[in-house]
Design a protein around this motif. Structure first.
Motif, short mmCIF file in Angstrom:
data_model
loop_
_atom_site.label_atom_id
_atom_site.label_comp_id
_atom_site.label_asym_id
_atom_site.label_seq_id
_atom_site.Cartn_x
_atom_site.Cartn_y
_atom_site.Cartn_z
N LYS A 1 -3.92 3.71 -7.87
CA LYS A 1 -4.77 5.37 -7.55
C LYS A 1 -3.74 5.69 -8.84
N HIS B 1 -5.87 -2.47 -6.18
CA HIS B 1 -6.42 -1.25 -6.62
C HIS B 1 -4.91 0.24 -6.78
N ARG C 1 -13.09 2.68 -0.70
CA ARG C 1 -12.06 3.28 -0.08
C ARG C 1 -11.28 4.63 -0.41
N LEU C 2 -11.70 5.55 -0.27
CA LEU C 2 -11.22 6.57 -0.99
C LEU C 2 -12.02 8.10 0.34
N GLU D 1 -10.38 12.99 -1.94
CA GLU D 1 -10.60 12.63 -3.19
C GLU D 1 -11.20 11.78 -4.31
N MET E 1 -3.05 1.33 -3.55
CA MET E 1 -3.74 1.46 -2.68
C MET E 1 -4.40 0.43 -1.96
N GLU E 2 -3.68 -0.78 -1.99
CA GLU E 2 -3.44 -1.72 -1.30
C GLU E 2 -2.32 -2.77 -1.54
N ILE F 1 -6.08 13.39 -8.21
CA ILE F 1 -6.46 12.35 -8.00
C ILE F 1 -6.83 12.04 -9.61
N PRO G 1 0.58 -1.29 0.04
CA PRO G 1 0.16 -0.20 0.19
C PRO G 1 0.62 1.36 0.40
N ARG H 1 0.48 4.72 -7.58
CA ARG H 1 0.46 3.82 -6.76
C ARG H 1 -0.50 3.08 -6.18
N VAL I 1 -9.29 5.20 -10.72
CA VAL I 1 -9.30 4.62 -10.09
C VAL I 1 -8.47 3.32 -10.90
#
Length: 255
Positions: free
Chosen positions: A87, A85, A203-204, A208, A127-128, A99, A64, A125, A102
């Motif tokens: 971004k 995921h 999860r944003l 974002e 996200m998880e 951003i 992440p 990058r 996604v």
């Protein structure tokens, strides 16, 4: 591995996962994943050919927050997200990170070019915890020469990405913020949503979501608070997420 069901009986990922696994022969496609509907990159490509294409790539895990590539880096690789995921972001002239979109499993990350000296126009990058299939650019070019359908699929993916970008530009120019935000949340749910305790979560952060819809954090916060009072969403600022309790009512906001 089958994609998880969405609120309308559809997989949020839109396609069955490729099912990439490691074996003593290197990277291979699991039988269950190979027999399912492939990612857009492998559309109309046989399972046997798909396995050969994937065998020329390597798996690369990302933690992440870890960068897959940065804006301005030369394009030396082609990357396909297989789990997790990612971004995509750009920096403004003042250094603010914005951003852009996604990415979910099955998407090509970044740009594709068969020309040399091309740079990434954005950063990617994780996200998880995520897994990416990586082809060296020259290797991927050789693979496309052997499998022309792959190049056709790349062009289709680029056209679809352009179409989505044009749709978002039209929405920002013509539609109210409430409509834009509800549409974006629905898109994100189908793309990167997770089913948690009977709700569907993305999860944003509010910041974002504001960047994705071309509005302010204040406006996003006001709309989410209003929708929360109506029992449509539950916004949780402490863990940067939005839970949708009533998907149908969320869709009605832009119908």
């Amino acid at each position: 591995m089958a994609s998880k069901p969405g609120p309308l009986g559809m997989g949020y990922e839109g396609v069955v996962r490729l099912g990439v696994r490691k074996s003593h022969h290197g990277i291979a496609i699991s039988r269950r994943g190979a027999e399912g509907q492939p990612y857009s990159l492998f559309s109309a490509i046989s399972v046997t050919d798909r396995e050969e294409i994937v065998s020329s790539a390597r798996e690369k895990p990302f933690l992440p927050g870890e960068a897959i590539f940065l804006e301005g880096d030369p394009v030396r690789q082609i990357s396909l997200l297989t789990s997790g995921h990612v971004k995509m972001t750009q920096l403004t002239q003042s250094g603010l990170e914005v951003i852009l979109r996604v990415c979910g499993p099955g998407e090509i990350i970044g740009v594709f070019s068969d020309r040399r000296l091309v740079s990434h126009c954005s950063s990617a990058r994780a996200m998880e915890s995520s897994m990416v299939l990586v082809w060296e650019a020259d290797v991927f070019e050789d693979v496309m020469l052997k499998f022309p359908t792959l190049r056709h699929n790349i062009m289709q993916i680029i056209c679809e990405r352009l179409s989505k970008m044009e749709e978002r530009f039209r929405e920002i120019s013509t539609e109210k913020v409430a409509v834009r935000l509800s549409k974006e949340i629905v898109r994100l749910l189908k793309q990167v949503g997770q089913s948690i305790d009977g709700s569907f979560e993305i999860r944003l952060s509010r910041e974002e979501l504001a960047q994705l819809t071309g509005t302010t954090v204040f406006t996003v916060s006001r709309l989410l608070s209003m929708w929360e009072r109506r029992g449509i969403v539950r916004s949780q600022t402490h863990n940067r997420s939005v839970k949708v309790s009533n998907f149908q009512n969320l869709e009605k906001l832009f119908e």
